[in-house]
Design a protein around this motif. Structure first.
Motif, short mmCIF file in Angstrom:
data_model
loop_
_atom_site.label_atom_id
_atom_site.label_comp_id
_atom_site.label_asym_id
_atom_site.label_seq_id
_atom_site.Cartn_x
_atom_site.Cartn_y
_atom_site.Cartn_z
N VAL A 81 0.86 -1.18 0.00
CA VAL A 81 0.00 0.00 0.00
C VAL A 81 0.89 1.23 0.00
O VAL A 81 1.92 1.27 0.68
CB VAL A 81 -0.98 -0.01 1.21
N SER A 82 0.53 2.23 -0.82
CA SER A 82 1.37 3.42 -0.90
C SER A 82 0.52 4.62 -1.32
O SER A 82 -0.64 4.47 -1.70
CB SER A 82 2.51 3.22 -1.89
N PHE A 83 1.13 5.78 -1.28
CA PHE A 83 0.43 7.01 -1.63
C PHE A 83 0.40 7.25 -3.12
O PHE A 83 -0.38 8.06 -3.63
CB PHE A 83 1.12 8.20 -0.94
N ILE A 122 -0.40 6.60 6.40
CA ILE A 122 0.76 7.18 5.72
C ILE A 122 0.55 8.69 5.67
O ILE A 122 -0.52 9.16 5.26
CB ILE A 122 0.93 6.64 4.29
N GLN A 139 3.55 5.94 9.11
CA GLN A 139 4.64 5.98 8.14
C GLN A 139 4.66 7.37 7.49
O GLN A 139 3.62 8.06 7.45
CB GLN A 139 4.39 4.91 7.06
N THR A 140 5.82 7.80 6.97
CA THR A 140 5.88 9.09 6.28
C THR A 140 6.47 8.92 4.88
O THR A 140 7.17 7.95 4.59
CB THR A 140 6.76 10.11 7.03
N VAL A 141 6.18 9.90 4.03
CA VAL A 141 6.72 9.95 2.68
C VAL A 141 6.67 11.41 2.25
O VAL A 141 5.85 12.17 2.74
CB VAL A 141 5.90 9.05 1.73
N GLY A 201 6.32 3.04 -5.10
CA GLY A 201 5.28 3.76 -4.36
C GLY A 201 5.89 4.68 -3.30
O GLY A 201 5.21 5.51 -2.72
N TYR A 202 7.20 4.49 -3.08
CA TYR A 202 7.93 5.26 -2.06
C TYR A 202 9.23 5.80 -2.67
O TYR A 202 9.78 5.20 -3.59
CB TYR A 202 8.28 4.37 -0.86
N PRO A 203 9.74 6.92 -2.14
CA PRO A 203 11.00 7.45 -2.67
C PRO A 203 12.21 6.63 -2.22
O PRO A 203 12.56 6.63 -1.05
CB PRO A 203 11.04 8.88 -2.12
N GLY A 240 10.31 5.95 5.14
CA GLY A 240 10.42 7.39 4.96
C GLY A 240 10.93 7.73 3.58
O GLY A 240 10.62 7.06 2.61
N THR A 241 11.72 8.79 3.50
CA THR A 241 12.18 9.31 2.22
C THR A 241 13.69 9.11 2.08
O THR A 241 14.44 9.45 2.99
CB THR A 241 11.80 10.80 2.11
#
Lengths: 171, 382
Positions: A54-56, A104, A144-146, B183-185, B205-206
């Motif tokens: 799962v992701s943004f 997220i 979680q962060t992005v 889906g993530y950096p 995270g990033t």
């Protein structure tokens, strides 16, 4: 118990906002800081392992519910949670303390700064919301962060609408 | 010993002026290099020769002219898909004779130009170098590569995602970049000779802002898994990275000193990002006083003497240079994400999605890539 939690939120939330602003002011007063003097960052909790199903953005984004919480907006070039956005964060904390959802937090910036700086500023905005939620009693492991920096504007060209954190929850 | 005052004054004048006049003549003589590119034999020889002429014409100090007794001669011939190039000095000696067979004919011509410039001046020019950047031809972003004048443009990635923040190794062999394809950096690495790639850093995270070290063995980057964005140094093969900072500020945009011993970056708590320098093995950072409140995206010149970076001034993002010897900051033009070329004289930067090439000595700038929504360029350093 409920009273204690509400009390904690009422006390801690303004303190956090105040402490972020204090830090910013200190820095502005003395630009020749030594970064080692900020090692006492109290609310740092390591991020949990990712769940990449799962992701943004892209693969797994269809599994994310982005409708549950409204974006939190930020001032220009700032990652402090401003007082006017505090109620949104308190509402999020109240729900996340009791439900079983994971979340997220996606940080974004306007296009006014430079690209890589913005990418990391966006991450720091997401982390500001995260550490505030943790201080309000939300489990760190659920958050979680992005960051997307300036690359995923809500409204291209509208700077104040793009300086934001967005929230997606999943089971 | 009884000289008239006027004669004494005249002698002093002569003494002062004579060496200066001589020096000026010497400088003028050595500053212009006359060179003739002879017609190259073989198929497409004239195209290859034209590329070498273009490379030399655009290199400061070079003039395509034949002046008896002071002219270098470049000779070339095409056989198969190789270019045989040689350089003859003004006194008639063959200085080198080499075969350029890797890649395209254009690539071979640029490498021949690079060797000519290096042989005559002892320094690198721009020919033979490569530029990468994040660009877009529609949806999302991919990483693109082109020659030093923006020619031979092609996509390196097909991630169908956001591919941003590329760093090409100084020798052009390796690319590191940020992609959201999971889906993530994450930071990905690509071997530009074989085309193989792998995910290098994918912490929670990033993961972003890669800078490949001068020797190509390491990557400096920002990761946020600890709960705050910090700088790390890891291997070009990925794996566990060592933390360089542990603060509550935002650190980003590392760049290596050419000897690999230091890293410059920007750090701030919002509003006031400052340029910092830290040992690449860790320790206490120091702050560079630039006189500006907003300082981001530093790039260390290959000669080690200057940082190019961004300041915000009058509401606009501008290209600035910090010179270590004088401690002075000079603002050159509007533009974002400046990076040095191998000659430590030219910069590229982006503005309104175009890539510009700027000669920092003359101030002249021209667009070399347009219509690609280009940003975050990186340039080989040799």
């Amino acid at each position: 118990m409920k009273f204690i939690r509400l009390f904690a939120v009422a006390i801690i939330a303004p303190l956090l906002v105040a402490s972020c602003q204090q830090t910013k002011d200190d820095f502005a007063a003395d630009p020749n800081f030594n970064s080692t003097s900020y090692d006492d960052f109290a609310n740092v909790e390591p991020l949990p392992q990712r769940n990449e199903s799962v992701s943004f953005y892209g693969p797994g984004s269809e599994r994310l519910d982005k409708s549950m919480f409204q974006p939190v907006y930020f001032d220009y070039d700032s990652y402090a949670i401003r007082q006017s956005e505090g109620a949104k964060v308190e509402n999020m904390a109240a729900k996340l303390r009791t439900n079983r959802k994971n979340m997220i937090i996606a940080g974004h910036t306007d296009a006014a700064g430079t690209s890589e700086y913005n990418r990391v500023l966006g991450e720091r905005r997401a982390q500001s919301v995260r550490s505030t939620l943790i201080a309000m009693g939300v489990q760190a492991a659920k958050l979680q962060t992005v960051s997307f920096g300036e690359d995923a504007p809500a409204q291209p060209g509208n700077d104040s609408a793009n300086r934001r954190a967005e929230f997606g929850v999943y089971d | 010993m009884n000289k008239s005052p006027i004669l004494s004054f005249a002698l002093v004048l002569v003494a002062i002026l004579t060496p200066v006049a001589d020096a000026q003549v010497v400088i003028r003589k050595s500053s212009q290099i006359n060179i003739e590119v002879e017609r190259f034999g073989g198929a497409n020889g004239s195209q290859a020769a034209a590329l070498v002429q273009q490379d030399l014409r655009s290199t400061p100090g070079f003039k395509l002219a034949r002046i008896a007794g002071s002219t270098w001669i470049a000779k070339g011939g095409i056989s198969g898909n190789a270019l045989n190039g040689s350089l003859v000095s003004p006194d008639g000696h063959v200085r080198f004779s080499r075969r350029y067979s890797a890649g395209t004919l254009a690539g071979a011509a640029h490498l021949f130009s690079r060797d000519i410039i290096l042989e005559i001046t002892g320094k690198l020019g721009l020919p033979g170098s490569k530029i990468v950047f994040s660009g877009s031809r529609g949806k999302g972003r991919e990483i693109f590569i082109c020659d030093h004048h923006g020619e031979n443009l092609r996509a390196l990635t097909a991630d169908n995602s956001l591919a941003v923040s590329p760093s090409i190794s100084p020798d052009g062999g390796t690319l590191a970049y940020t992609s959201y394809r999971s889906g993530y950096p994450d930071v990905w690495g690509m071997n530009l000779r074989t085309g193989t790639r792998s995910r290098l850093f994918s912490s929670p995270g990033t993961n972003t802002g890669s800078a490949i070290s001068p020797d190509g063995s390491k990557v400096a980057l920002t990761m946020s898994f600890s709960g705050n964005p910090e700088l790390y140094v890891g291997s070009i093969g990925g794996g566990k990275a060592k933390a360089l900072t542990k603060t509550m500020q935002v650190e980003s945009s590392p760049t290596w000193s050419p000897d690999g011993r230091k890293i410059a970056y920007n750090a701030g708590t919002g509003s006031n990002p400052q340029l910092m320098i830290i040992s690449s093995s860790g320790g206490n950072p120091s702050t560079l006083k630039t006189g500006y409140a907003y300082n981001t995206e530093p790039d260390w010149s290959p000669d080690g003497q200057r940082l190019a970076f961004n300041v915000r001034s009058g509401g606009n993002i501008r290209v600035a240079i910090y010179e270590f010897s004088s401690g002075k900051t000079t603002v050159l033009s509007d533009g974002e994400s400046p990076v040095w070329g191998p000659d430590s004289r030219h910069l590229i930067y982006t503005q309104s999605g175009n890539v510009y090439l700027l000669d920092t000595e003359t101030g002249s700038a021209k667009a070399i890539v347009t219509g690609m929504r280009a940003k975050e360029p990186s340039w080989t350093k040799r």
